[in-house]
Design a protein around this motif. Sequence first.
Motif, PDB file in Angstrom:
ATOM      1  N   THR A  14     -10.822 -16.622   9.160  1.00  0.00           N
ATOM      2  CA  THR A  14     -10.854 -15.485   8.245  1.00  0.00           C
ATOM      3  C   THR A  14     -10.134 -14.286   8.850  1.00  0.00           C
ATOM      4  O   THR A  14      -9.393 -13.584   8.153  1.00  0.00           O
ATOM      5  N   LEU A  15     -10.319 -14.060  10.149  1.00  0.00           N
ATOM      6  CA  LEU A  15      -9.618 -12.972  10.818  1.00  0.00           C
ATOM      7  C   LEU A  15      -8.107 -13.201  10.758  1.00  0.00           C
ATOM      8  O   LEU A  15      -7.337 -12.283  10.460  1.00  0.00           O
ATOM      9  N   MET A  16      -7.669 -14.433  11.015  1.00  0.00           N
ATOM     10  CA  MET A  16      -6.254 -14.752  10.964  1.00  0.00           C
ATOM     11  C   MET A  16      -5.708 -14.564   9.544  1.00  0.00           C
ATOM     12  O   MET A  16      -4.637 -13.989   9.351  1.00  0.00           O
ATOM     13  N   MET A  17      -6.448 -15.061   8.547  1.00  0.00           N
ATOM     14  CA  MET A  17      -5.990 -14.931   7.164  1.00  0.00           C
ATOM     15  C   MET A  17      -5.941 -13.460   6.745  1.00  0.00           C
ATOM     16  O   MET A  17      -5.022 -13.050   6.039  1.00  0.00           O
ATOM     17  N   ALA A  18      -6.918 -12.672   7.170  1.00  0.00           N
ATOM     18  CA  ALA A  18      -6.904 -11.244   6.830  1.00  0.00           C
ATOM     19  C   ALA A  18      -5.683 -10.571   7.458  1.00  0.00           C
ATOM     20  O   ALA A  18      -4.988  -9.784   6.796  1.00  0.00           O
ATOM     21  N   ALA A  19      -5.399 -10.904   8.707  1.00  0.00           N
ATOM     22  CA  ALA A  19      -4.255 -10.298   9.392  1.00  0.00           C
ATOM     23  C   ALA A  19      -2.935 -10.721   8.756  1.00  0.00           C
ATOM     24  O   ALA A  19      -1.990  -9.932   8.683  1.00  0.00           O
ATOM     25  N   MET A  20      -2.865 -11.956   8.288  1.00  0.00           N
ATOM     26  CA  MET A  20      -1.611 -12.462   7.740  1.00  0.00           C
ATOM     27  C   MET A  20      -1.449 -12.178   6.246  1.00  0.00           C
ATOM     28  O   MET A  20      -0.343 -11.905   5.785  1.00  0.00           O
ATOM     29  N   MET A  21      -2.524 -12.276   5.488  1.00  0.00           N
ATOM     30  CA  MET A  21      -2.407 -12.238   4.031  1.00  0.00           C
ATOM     31  C   MET A  21      -2.658 -10.853   3.430  1.00  0.00           C
ATOM     32  O   MET A  21      -2.087 -10.533   2.397  1.00  0.00           O
ATOM     33  N   GLY A  53     -13.142  -8.573  -0.854  1.00  0.00           N
ATOM     34  CA  GLY A  53     -14.130  -9.532  -0.353  1.00  0.00           C
ATOM     35  C   GLY A  53     -13.982 -10.895  -1.002  1.00  0.00           C
ATOM     36  O   GLY A  53     -14.055 -11.931  -0.329  1.00  0.00           O
ATOM     37  N   ALA A  54     -13.748 -10.910  -2.317  1.00  0.00           N
ATOM     38  CA  ALA A  54     -13.543 -12.185  -3.020  1.00  0.00           C
ATOM     39  C   ALA A  54     -12.265 -12.856  -2.544  1.00  0.00           C
ATOM     40  O   ALA A  54     -12.214 -14.084  -2.391  1.00  0.00           O
ATOM     41  N   TYR A  55     -11.234 -12.076  -2.282  1.00  0.00           N
ATOM     42  CA  TYR A  55      -9.966 -12.598  -1.760  1.00  0.00           C
ATOM     43  C   TYR A  55     -10.196 -13.294  -0.413  1.00  0.00           C
ATOM     44  O   TYR A  55      -9.737 -14.418  -0.197  1.00  0.00           O
ATOM     45  N   LEU A  56     -10.952 -12.639   0.470  1.00  0.00           N
ATOM     46  CA  LEU A  56     -11.248 -13.241   1.770  1.00  0.00           C
ATOM     47  C   LEU A  56     -12.183 -14.437   1.637  1.00  0.00           C
ATOM     48  O   LEU A  56     -12.066 -15.410   2.398  1.00  0.00           O
ATOM     49  N   LEU A  57     -13.086 -14.410   0.681  1.00  0.00           N
ATOM     50  CA  LEU A  57     -13.984 -15.539   0.447  1.00  0.00           C
ATOM     51  C   LEU A  57     -13.208 -16.784   0.013  1.00  0.00           C
ATOM     52  O   LEU A  57     -13.492 -17.895   0.469  1.00  0.00           O
ATOM     53  N   TRP A  59     -10.070 -17.458   0.759  1.00  0.00           N
ATOM     54  CA  TRP A  59      -9.371 -17.968   1.945  1.00  0.00           C
ATOM     55  C   TRP A  59     -10.345 -18.601   2.932  1.00  0.00           C
ATOM     56  O   TRP A  59     -10.010 -19.583   3.610  1.00  0.00           O
ATOM     57  N   GLY A  60     -11.555 -18.077   3.039  1.00  0.00           N
ATOM     58  CA  GLY A  60     -12.571 -18.708   3.892  1.00  0.00           C
ATOM     59  C   GLY A  60     -12.950 -20.085   3.379  1.00  0.00           C
ATOM     60  O   GLY A  60     -13.159 -21.022   4.153  1.00  0.00           O
ATOM     61  N   SER A  61     -13.025 -20.235   2.059  1.00  0.00           N
ATOM     62  CA  SER A  61     -13.320 -21.545   1.468  1.00  0.00           C
ATOM     63  C   SER A  61     -12.216 -22.546   1.779  1.00  0.00           C
ATOM     64  O   SER A  61     -12.488 -23.719   2.049  1.00  0.00           O
ATOM     65  N   ILE A  62     -10.989 -22.091   1.748  1.00  0.00           N
ATOM     66  CA  ILE A  62      -9.880 -22.969   2.124  1.00  0.00           C
ATOM     67  C   ILE A  62     -10.011 -23.360   3.591  1.00  0.00           C
ATOM     68  O   ILE A  62      -9.703 -24.495   3.974  1.00  0.00           O
ATOM     69  N   GLY A  63     -10.511 -22.448   4.420  1.00  0.00           N
ATOM     70  CA  GLY A  63     -10.747 -22.765   5.837  1.00  0.00           C
ATOM     71  C   GLY A  63     -11.762 -23.884   6.007  1.00  0.00           C
ATOM     72  O   GLY A  63     -11.624 -24.714   6.905  1.00  0.00           O
ATOM     73  N   VAL A  64     -12.786 -23.926   5.157  1.00  0.00           N
ATOM     74  CA  VAL A  64     -13.769 -25.015   5.228  1.00  0.00           C
ATOM     75  C   VAL A  64     -13.095 -26.346   4.924  1.00  0.00           C
ATOM     76  O   VAL A  64     -13.351 -27.355   5.593  1.00  0.00           O
ATOM     77  N   VAL A  65     -12.195 -26.356   3.953  1.00  0.00           N
ATOM     78  CA  VAL A  65     -11.464 -27.583   3.620  1.00  0.00           C
ATOM     79  C   VAL A  65     -10.578 -28.007   4.795  1.00  0.00           C
ATOM     80  O   VAL A  65     -10.522 -29.194   5.149  1.00  0.00           O
ATOM     81  N   VAL A  66      -9.910 -27.064   5.424  1.00  0.00           N
ATOM     82  CA  VAL A  66      -9.062 -27.366   6.583  1.00  0.00           C
ATOM     83  C   VAL A  66      -9.914 -27.908   7.729  1.00  0.00           C
ATOM     84  O   VAL A  66      -9.528 -28.868   8.399  1.00  0.00           O
TER      85      VAL A  66
END
Length: 90
Positions: A14-21, A53-57, A59-66
Amino acid sequence: MTQTELAPFLGAWTLMMAAMMLPSAAPMVLLHRVGLRGSGALRSAMHTAVFVGAYLLVWGSIGVVVWAAGLLVEMAVPMAIFFLAMFGVV
């Protein structure tokens, strides 16, 4: 990768996605905020916070899939090597 590693993985993901996205999503967030301009400063800030927050959520859900895909690959690779060795390929 084990199940106990999910929380640290999601934190880093999530930290990486926030920094990148978020930098590329900033115009979208600002446009959302401008669309809420007439609803008061506090209400506009709350809606924008929920939007981010929903945007990060998502991306966090995609992290669970990864993470789950990583577990599957981790289980599949040793089995594939075992079967290849069994048939004399490796």
